[in-house]
Design a protein around this motif. Sequence first.
Motif, PDB file in Angstrom:
ATOM      1  N   THR A  60       0.830  -1.197   0.000  1.00 44.80           N
ATOM      2  CA  THR A  60       0.000   0.000   0.000  1.00 44.80           C
ATOM      3  C   THR A  60       0.870   1.255   0.000  1.00 44.80           C
ATOM      4  O   THR A  60       2.086   1.174   0.161  1.00 44.80           O
ATOM      5  CB  THR A  60      -0.937  -0.019   1.223  1.00 44.80           C
ATOM      6  N   ARG A  61       0.227   2.375  -0.221  1.00 41.85           N
ATOM      7  CA  ARG A  61       0.950   3.638  -0.242  1.00 41.85           C
ATOM      8  C   ARG A  61       0.279   4.578   0.732  1.00 41.85           C
ATOM      9  O   ARG A  61      -0.934   4.542   0.906  1.00 41.85           O
ATOM     10  CB  ARG A  61       0.882   4.224  -1.655  1.00 41.85           C
ATOM     11  N   THR A  62       1.060   5.422   1.390  1.00 43.23           N
ATOM     12  CA  THR A  62       0.484   6.354   2.354  1.00 43.23           C
ATOM     13  C   THR A  62      -0.437   7.334   1.663  1.00 43.23           C
ATOM     14  O   THR A  62      -0.015   8.024   0.741  1.00 43.23           O
ATOM     15  CB  THR A  62       1.609   7.138   3.056  1.00 43.23           C
ATOM     16  N   PRO A  63      -1.728   7.384   2.056  1.00 47.22           N
ATOM     17  CA  PRO A  63      -2.607   8.360   1.425  1.00 47.22           C
ATOM     18  C   PRO A  63      -2.380   9.750   2.005  1.00 47.22           C
ATOM     19  O   PRO A  63      -3.126  10.225   2.840  1.00 47.22           O
ATOM     20  CB  PRO A  63      -4.009   7.843   1.742  1.00 47.22           C
TER      21      PRO A  63
ATOM     22  N   GLN B 204       5.517   7.582   0.580  1.00 49.05           N
ATOM     23  CA  GLN B 204       5.929   6.389   1.301  1.00 49.05           C
ATOM     24  C   GLN B 204       5.133   5.198   0.816  1.00 49.05           C
ATOM     25  O   GLN B 204       3.946   5.327   0.556  1.00 49.05           O
ATOM     26  CB  GLN B 204       5.584   6.597   2.780  1.00 49.05           C
TER      27      GLN B 204
ATOM     28  N   VAL C  26       4.449   0.856   1.657  1.00 45.39           N
ATOM     29  CA  VAL C  26       4.673  -0.231   2.613  1.00 45.39           C
ATOM     30  C   VAL C  26       4.932  -1.500   1.807  1.00 45.39           C
ATOM     31  O   VAL C  26       4.164  -1.819   0.903  1.00 45.39           O
ATOM     32  CB  VAL C  26       3.444  -0.415   3.525  1.00 45.39           C
TER      33      VAL C  26
END
Lengths: 282, 174
Positions: free
Chosen positions: A128-131, A137, A139
Amino acid sequence: MQKFFSSRKLVIVIVCLIISFGLMSVSVAFRNNRNTPPLVQQFGNDIVGFGDRIVAIPMNGVQHGFASIHNLLNTYQENQKLKSKVDQLAQTQVKDQVLERENKQLKRQLNVGSTLTGYEKINAAVITRTPSSWASQVVINKGQAAGVKKNMPVIAGPGLIGTVAEVNKTNSKVVLISNTAENSNRFAIQIIGAGSKVVNGVITSYDSQSNRIVMGNITSKAKLSKGDRVTTSGLGGVIPKGIYVGTVSKIAEDDYGLAKKVYIKPAANLNDIEVVSVAVRN
Amino acid sequence: MKRRIPIAFIFVIGEFIAFFLDGSLSQILSGTLYRYPNSLVPSLTLMWLILAVFFGDSKKLHITMWSAIIGFIFDMYYTGLLGVYVFIFPLVIYLCQTVYQMLPPNFMSGFLVYFLGITVWVSLGFVANSFIGQTSDSVAQFMVNTLAPTLAINLVFMALAYFPIEPLYRSHRQ
């Protein structure tokens, strides 16, 4: 509104603010100084990471479906382009093999063990990606258990995309080079200019308007030109030598006219990362 | 007759799914959502919470408590920076609750309250991030490149989700 500022509410607001600032400072300090986050946070992140996979796997599946349809439509053109490259590739590969063997032999002869260039890869998928618009960033699904450590470089496709910022047991956070935070982006890199003169330096910032990495404080007189290749230099820390970063796209004077500032076009597409590898120095 | 799943349960599960979808959407559509210089940050988590404020019984669902919990997980898992969204989420929920009670309960007032909620959520996030040096954007840059696009995408999501989610809560009210 009168009610909102009654003294009890005010006290709650102030206490919350103090706790908030306290927690923020503590977590920034942890991030800068410690190799792993506190155990509670690590444990929580591992559990949430497992939960995330339940949602992320079907979503990624849907994306793969769309991507494969898109690929199918492009196949013909791509095939033609690739055919022309295949012959070249085989040649380079053979040459690479020969050089590698020669290099090994020479190293043995000179009694040099491992140098800065050797590294192994740990492959990982992006969960996933930091929203958030500020924290660039992602993960990834490998952590301490697989041997990932903080500050290790992460590669996707052709080149470097970032470093590991936080390691949990089964997942870790990767800060991309497109992050504009003040305390990230400090890689040691080098450019091989004309006449194979090497210019060493550090990535100092990222220009988000033009999607370029900026290498600052260069005082070397070596002549650089557009298209020169940039790799990591392996100096300082855990980053091995020879990871491809990108190519020089612009050379400018810095604000005071004393040193040079080089704009580098990153090799990897930072907005399309699915699979990454973490490089571990031997 | 089949036994119905309690609404509190649906609320919590939906909350977590929305939370993970935020990250997944950001990852899958990162080329579109975070193309320079704009960034459209999806916030389905906040949408689910605010819609629960509109339609559900906030006392029974413990919305404020769950917003703090999800805020804490958001900090821990997505940003790795504790103490930011754990307070911003409950604050936004409290604000939306207070304002929504003053307005007639229909789509337009819901839309307005949601607009306010997203604005406060993004702006406070920006303040917290510039406080710790995570961003060096100026306020003008923030408004044009982050706030406006984020508002646009989230209002579209909200308009799409409002009418399907309303009957879900209505059917559980009886």
